[in-house]
Motif scaffolding. Sequence first.
Motif, PDB file in Angstrom:
ATOM      1  N   ASP A  14      -4.176 -34.663  37.404  1.00  0.00           N
ATOM      2  CA  ASP A  14      -4.556 -35.738  36.431  1.00  0.00           C
ATOM      3  C   ASP A  14      -3.483 -36.056  35.322  1.00  0.00           C
ATOM      4  OD1 ASP A  14      -4.647 -33.053  35.459  1.00  0.00           O
ATOM      5  OD2 ASP A  14      -6.368 -33.352  34.042  1.00  0.00           O
ATOM      6  N   TRP A  15      -3.474 -37.173  35.117  1.00  0.00           N
ATOM      7  CA  TRP A  15      -2.627 -37.720  33.968  1.00  0.00           C
ATOM      8  C   TRP A  15      -1.094 -37.352  34.068  1.00  0.00           C
ATOM      9  CZ3 TRP A  15      -5.173 -41.076  31.064  1.00  0.00           C
ATOM     10  CH2 TRP A  15      -6.476 -40.929  30.787  1.00  0.00           C
ATOM     11  N   PHE A  55      -8.029 -34.138  30.184  1.00  0.00           N
ATOM     12  CA  PHE A  55      -9.617 -34.379  30.444  1.00  0.00           C
ATOM     13  C   PHE A  55      -9.747 -35.418  31.143  1.00  0.00           C
ATOM     14  CE2 PHE A  55      -8.054 -31.854  26.461  1.00  0.00           C
ATOM     15  CZ  PHE A  55      -8.857 -30.833  26.568  1.00  0.00           C
ATOM     16  N   LYS A  56     -11.259 -35.699  31.151  1.00  0.00           N
ATOM     17  CA  LYS A  56     -11.440 -36.850  31.706  1.00  0.00           C
ATOM     18  C   LYS A  56     -11.210 -38.458  31.375  1.00  0.00           C
ATOM     19  CE  LYS A  56     -15.731 -34.621  33.703  1.00  0.00           C
ATOM     20  NZ  LYS A  56     -17.274 -34.574  33.560  1.00  0.00           N
ATOM     21  N   GLN A  57     -11.133 -38.471  30.142  1.00  0.00           N
ATOM     22  CA  GLN A  57     -10.973 -39.674  29.452  1.00  0.00           C
ATOM     23  C   GLN A  57      -9.511 -39.812  28.835  1.00  0.00           C
ATOM     24  OE1 GLN A  57     -13.445 -42.317  29.753  1.00  0.00           O
ATOM     25  NE2 GLN A  57     -14.714 -40.803  30.810  1.00  0.00           N
ATOM     26  N   THR A  58      -8.965 -38.607  28.411  1.00  0.00           N
ATOM     27  CA  THR A  58      -7.697 -38.760  27.818  1.00  0.00           C
ATOM     28  C   THR A  58      -6.806 -37.642  28.120  1.00  0.00           C
ATOM     29  OG1 THR A  58      -8.474 -37.561  25.973  1.00  0.00           O
ATOM     30  CG2 THR A  58      -8.714 -39.846  25.825  1.00  0.00           C
ATOM     31  N   LYS A  92      -4.415 -42.613  26.524  1.00  0.00           N
ATOM     32  CA  LYS A  92      -5.042 -43.152  27.743  1.00  0.00           C
ATOM     33  C   LYS A  92      -4.109 -43.705  28.664  1.00  0.00           C
ATOM     34  CE  LYS A  92      -9.461 -43.478  25.964  1.00  0.00           C
ATOM     35  NZ  LYS A  92     -10.641 -44.575  25.773  1.00  0.00           N
TER      36      LYS A  92
END
Length: 193
Positions: A14-15, A55-58, A92
């Motif tokens: 993620d990210w 995290f999920k959003q950021t 984001k």
Amino acid sequence: MASRLDRYFQHTRDWRAEKQRLREILLDFPLTEELKWRQPCYSFQGANVVILGGFKQTVDLGFFKGALLDNPHGLLIPPGPHTQASRQLRFKSVEEIDEKEPIIRATLENAIEVERAGLKVDFREKTELVPADELLAKMEADPEFKAAFEALTPGRQRGYNLFFGAAKQTKTRAARIEKHAERILEGKGMHDR
């Protein structure tokens, strides 16, 4: 340790691009990079300064003593309503990170100065929590549950109480208590494995 962290950044799902960009910025500062709590953590003279998390959003930079930092742009936010010390910068995209790089750098410099000065967060007294009515009813009806809840550490009791009491409806509070009753009987906190 460096190879372990290199693997973390290469294999994070993620990210990935955002974390790698933030890492580039973080490594420009006199911070020690370690893997703590399964996340890249950056310290100054042995004191944790900032942790990098996705995290999920950021993707976030979490500053351990964020409450002491200058926040002229209002971008440092507490991760939760009961947080006293830490603050986060949330992103984001890589583009957003690049756009806010001067703010990130200024915040990192400020965080290092806070550590260099030896400043401490002045924690407010934790007020005694009033247990939710549903929790009191469960303890009154089940002495074994009451004994198990009272045997939990104060932090675990507080965590459960905040979680149970945050629900707006009685049936939701009661359902949360029932869902976690077994964990409480086992002496576990909400986040224990």
